[in-house]
Design an enzyme around this catalytic site. Structure first.
Site: not given
Length: 495
Positions: A328, A434
């Site tokens: 991310c 994630h």
């Protein structure tokens, strides 16, 4: 209403973990149960099946209760963006960025949202286990309180107070907390639990007896200290300071605004694998894999890297052919530039990244929150047999990344979007996914590559979901043995 609430004498006394324990215990006893925390401040978050963002602690508690997490379990999530401000997530979506003073004045107007979320849960489950935040004795925050005694009043919940004996002064902290409450609030406290006890409980018993003479509040349990491999709530976790002693060391940058460090919990369940949170240049020594984690303020964390010894350590690891993975915000930092002309995260318009991936990122006001599934599009040299491997996880990011030069997309998603990038040498990759390490086969391929390099056994196969569930059972069994469960059930049903 059948409910009970855990409040604490301070942060990190064990409210979240004991809430999870009681959820598993009640579920084991055939009771339909759900967790609830009205307001959670944490950088660890999760995306539900319907695309709502909520705190990880309530996800853990839902898993312990063997139910799917829903945003009603955590209607307000505060994600710090600075020392005095947070992004406010309301019912799973961005409400606004607010400084602490402005949010304090807004809280009263959020009560209806909280009660509505609670009532939805209460209509579906037999028992609700509520969790407070910090301490109810923070008297400067009592006005418009929506998370401790104010929350207990809203839903008429009895309260069990938790004290952490490992910090020292547990009786003083419990006594002080109770005495700082208003008389009507004290009446809600039906008992207390002493958590993280080390030693012989018989030595503690005289103190419990003497304490009852001062405050006629019963002790409902003394929980022994026992390390558990269960996700922590937020950045006050003790795991950052643990020594990494495994045969394989996963290095994770310890950034000021690091988010979702729960991405790395799974490594701690692997035999012979340790996670080291890197704060200094020398912490890079001996690592086998380097991960740059997610961030709630990517530009500020990138600035921190530029101005610290971490930058030199990253480049040295790269020169030494240590695989590097960015998740991310960490993915964005691996690129050439990150721009934020709309001021989504900061007044800083642009910053140079690490330049290890030929990508550039532009911050956007719309947050992507989605559970996703996809397939890895190529074989990663440090994760053999990865081509076409199915992976799943969730996206939480505000920004669009563009590939340039020799960077190649990494994952094809089920909606035909492309995610991530890998460099030409294929020793650096980034992804918005994630939970990517929770995928057992990909994680095995990454670790087995390191094991082969180091001459270690490659027969390790773990089922993360199964092992995680076993940890919840271990927690529940520990707590069940050391609490007065019948008294607690009586408080729930007959308060």
């Amino acid at each position: 209403m059948n409910n009970i609430m855990f409040q604490g004498t301070a942060s990190t006394v064990g409210k979240s973990i004991l809430t999870a324990a009681l959820c598993r215990i009640l579920n084991d006893d055939g009771i339909s149960v759900a967790p609830f925390k009205s307001q959670n401040m944490a950088l660890n978050s999760f995306v539900t099946e319907d695309g709502n963002e909520m705190g990880r602690a309530q996800v853990v508690q839902a898993e312990a209760a063997r139910i799917k997490p829903t945003v009603e379990m955590n209607p307000i999530l505060l994600k710090p963006t600075s020392d005095v401000g947070s992004q406010v997530i309301l019912n799973g979506k961005i409400f606004k960025n607010m400084c602490a003073k402005d949010y304090f004045g807004t809280k009263a107007g959020l009560k209806d949202h909280i009660v509505e979320a609670y009532n939805k849960l209460q209509s579906k489950y037999d028992v609700i286990v509520l969790e407070g935040a910090g301490s109810p004795a923070e008297i400067n925050l009592r006005e418009n309180d929506i998370v401790n005694m104010g929350m207990a009043e809203m839903v008429d919940a009895p309260v069990i107070l938790i004290g952490d004996i490992d910090k020292g002064g547990v009786f003083a902290s419990i006594y002080g907390t109770v005495m700082l409450l208003e008389p009507e609030e004290r009446k809600r406290i039906k008992g207390y639990i002493i958590n993280k006890f080390r030693g012989d409980e018989k030595i503690l018993q005289p103190g419990i007896d003497m304490f009852y003479e001062k405050l006629q509040i019963p002790c409902l349990g003394v929980i022994p200290f026992e390390p558990l491999k269960i996700d922590d709530e937020d950045s006050v976790t003790e795991r950052f300071d643990r020594k990494a002693e495994g045969d394989i060391i996963i290095g994770v940058l310890r950034l000021p605004y690091m988010s979702n460090f729960t991405d790395f919990t799974v490594f701690e369940l692997e035999e012979g694998v340790s996670v080291r949170y890197i704060k200094e240049n020398e912490d890079f020594e001996g690592i086998d894999l380097l991960v740059i984690p997610g961030s709630k303020n990517t530009l500020k964390d990138m600035e921190y890297i530029h101005n610290s010894s971490l930058k030199a350590g990253i480049y040295r690891a790269h020169r030494n052919d240590i695989p590097i993975i960015g998740i991310c915000g960490g993915y964005q930092m691996l690129g050439e530039t990150i721009t934020d002309e709309k001021g989504v995260e900061t007044v800083m318009n642009s910053i140079n990244g690490l330049g290890l991936l030929e990508i550039k990122t532009e911050m956007e006001e719309i947050k992507q929150t989605t559970q996703i599934t996809g397939n890895i599009m190529l074989e990663i040299p440090f994760a053999k047999k990865s081509c076409n491997l199915k992976v799943n996880g969730y996206e939480i990011h505000m920004g669009k990344t563009y590939l340039m030069g020799e960077s190649t997309p990494l994952i094809k998603l089920q909606d035909n979007r492309l995610d991530g990038a890998i460099n030409a040498k294929k020793n650096v990759f980034g992804t918005y996914l994630h939970g990517i390490f929770d995928n057992d086969e990909l994680r095995k391929q990454i670790l087995d590559n390191i094991r082969k390099k180091k001459g270690l056994d490659c027969n390790n196969n773990i089922d993360y979901a199964k092992l995680k569930d076993m940890e919840y059972d271990k927690l529940a069994n520990l707590v069940r043995k050391h609490i007065d469960l019948e008294k607690i059930k009586d408080i729930i049903y007959n308060n």
